[in-house]
Design an enzyme around this catalytic site. Structure first.
Site, short mmCIF file in Angstrom:
data_model
loop_
_atom_site.label_atom_id
_atom_site.label_comp_id
_atom_site.label_asym_id
_atom_site.label_seq_id
_atom_site.Cartn_x
_atom_site.Cartn_y
_atom_site.Cartn_z
N ASP A 21 1.01 -1.34 -0.03
CA ASP A 21 0.15 0.31 0.03
C ASP A 21 0.69 1.26 -0.06
O ASP A 21 1.94 1.29 0.63
CB ASP A 21 -0.92 -0.01 1.06
CG ASP A 21 -2.26 0.93 1.01
OD1 ASP A 21 -2.24 1.29 -0.18
OD2 ASP A 21 -2.51 1.31 2.29
N ASN A 69 -10.97 -2.39 -5.54
CA ASN A 69 -10.18 -1.33 -6.63
C ASN A 69 -10.67 -1.08 -7.78
O ASN A 69 -10.39 -0.32 -8.33
CB ASN A 69 -8.62 -1.89 -6.61
CG ASN A 69 -7.98 -1.75 -5.17
OD1 ASN A 69 -6.96 -2.40 -5.13
ND2 ASN A 69 -8.26 -0.89 -4.42
C1 IPE Z 1 -5.71 -2.62 -0.26
O1 IPE Z 1 -5.22 -1.28 -0.32
C2 IPE Z 1 -5.61 -3.25 -1.48
C3 IPE Z 1 -4.32 -3.64 -2.23
C4 IPE Z 1 -3.01 -3.14 -1.60
C5 IPE Z 1 -4.55 -4.05 -3.60
P1 IPE Z 1 -6.42 -0.12 -0.72
O2 IPE Z 1 -5.38 1.24 -0.56
O3 IPE Z 1 -7.23 -0.47 -1.82
O4 IPE Z 1 -7.08 0.03 0.63
P2 IPE Z 1 -7.89 1.07 1.58
O5 IPE Z 1 -8.96 1.37 0.58
O6 IPE Z 1 -7.03 2.21 1.87
O7 IPE Z 1 -8.45 0.32 2.64
C1 IPE Z 2 -1.50 0.52 -3.35
O1 IPE Z 2 -1.15 1.78 -3.33
C2 IPE Z 2 -1.66 -0.45 -4.75
C3 IPE Z 2 -3.09 -0.78 -4.99
C4 IPE Z 2 -4.07 -0.70 -4.11
C5 IPE Z 2 -3.38 -1.18 -6.36
P1 IPE Z 2 -2.56 2.56 -3.35
O2 IPE Z 2 -2.81 2.75 -4.90
O3 IPE Z 2 -3.49 2.25 -2.55
O4 IPE Z 2 -2.01 3.76 -2.74
P2 IPE Z 2 -2.36 4.94 -1.69
O5 IPE Z 2 -3.03 4.07 -0.52
O6 IPE Z 2 -3.59 5.48 -2.28
O7 IPE Z 2 -1.14 5.75 -1.44
MG MG Z 3 -4.02 2.38 -0.59
#
Ligand code: IPE
Ligand code: IPE
Ligand code: MG
Length: 247
Positions: A21, A69
């Protein structure tokens, strides 16, 4: 002493699950588009897989794209899917060189055709590798997985293959997409967020949770080893008393 040298390799977790993340925030801090963060997360994936294989971890499962996502802006979803195809394609050779088998869990049929095809090809081309299993959780969510398992079990009860009395923990394990791996002993989430976001709810019943403040693109081998050192300092009691564990 670095963290790698502090690891007791006789007490390694067999399975480490990771919520990658912080890609978006990493990019934003640099004044770039979110996609730039995802692109820069690929190095961390490569290093983490290599770090795990080097010390003898048998399973690493990376949360790469959740069911939720799909609700992100279409441009980001498309970019992530394209990056996935490109990366899988490019990294197959490295996986083979490191004797790593690729696997995937999730609602894979919901992926775009070319993403799905590329993924299946890489899984097939690395299927004989023995050192470690690297699993990508794609279009994965734990509730989706549990609902799917319940449906399969209900069908078996309906057809008489199974009675409701026979349903056990093991029955549920066997119908989850993770049925080929042990439960993770350790779950790592980067970016400082302290939540599970619908990841392996059943499987992490007794996992140790480790939250790393770094954004995923900055996560490196030593960060990974540090999490293992932290894990090894914990006492896993599984409901028993400390005295029962240590005697
Ligand atoms: C969780 O991260 C999913 C992945 C790392 C693929 P998100 O960024 O989607 O989670 P939330 O929305 O902050 O809980
Ligand atoms: C994790 O990084 C990757 C995926 C969930 C695909 P994020 O895209 O969630 O990045 P933040 O949490 O918005 O910084
Ligand atoms: Mg994230």
């Amino acid at each position: 002493m670095n963290f790698k040298e502090q690891i007791d390799t006789t007490r390694l977790p067999k399975h480490i699950a990771i919520i990658m993340d912080g890609n978006g925030r990493w990019a934003k801090e640099r004044g770039k588009m979110r996609v730039f963060g995802h692109e820069n997360g690929v190095r961390a994936v490569r290093d983490t897989a290599e770090a795990a294989a080097e010390i003898g971890v048998e399973y690493v499962t990376l949360y790469a794209f959740s069911t939720e996502n799909w609700n992100r802006p279409q441009m980001e979803v498309d970019a992530l899917m394209n990056l996935l195809v490109k990366t899988i394609n490019k990294e197959t050779e490295t996986l083979n060189k490191n004797d790593i088998r690729l696997q995937a869990i999730g609602d894979l049929k919901s992926l775009k055709k070319d993403t799905y095809k590329e993924l299946m090809l890489a899984i097939e081309n690395t299927s004989k590798n023995k050192r470690m299993t690297l699993t990508l959780a794609l279009s994965y969510s734990s509730r989706w997985e549990i609902v799917d398992a319940v449906k399969q079990i209900a069908e078996k009860v309906k057809s008489g293959e199974l009675t409701s009395q026979e349903i056990s923990d093991e029955t549920i394990n066997q119908h989850l997409t993770t049925n080929f791996m042990p439960d993770p002993e350790l779950l790592i989430r980067t970016s400082g967020e302290q939540r599970i976001s619908n990841y392996m709810l059943w499987q992490i019943a007794y996992s140790e949770l480790y939250f790393c403040p770094k954004y995923w693109p900055d996560f490196n081998k030593e960060d990974f080893y540090k999490a293992i050192v932290d894990y090894q300092m914990r006492e896993r009691r599984f409901g028993k008393t400390s005295e029962q564990i240590t005697k």
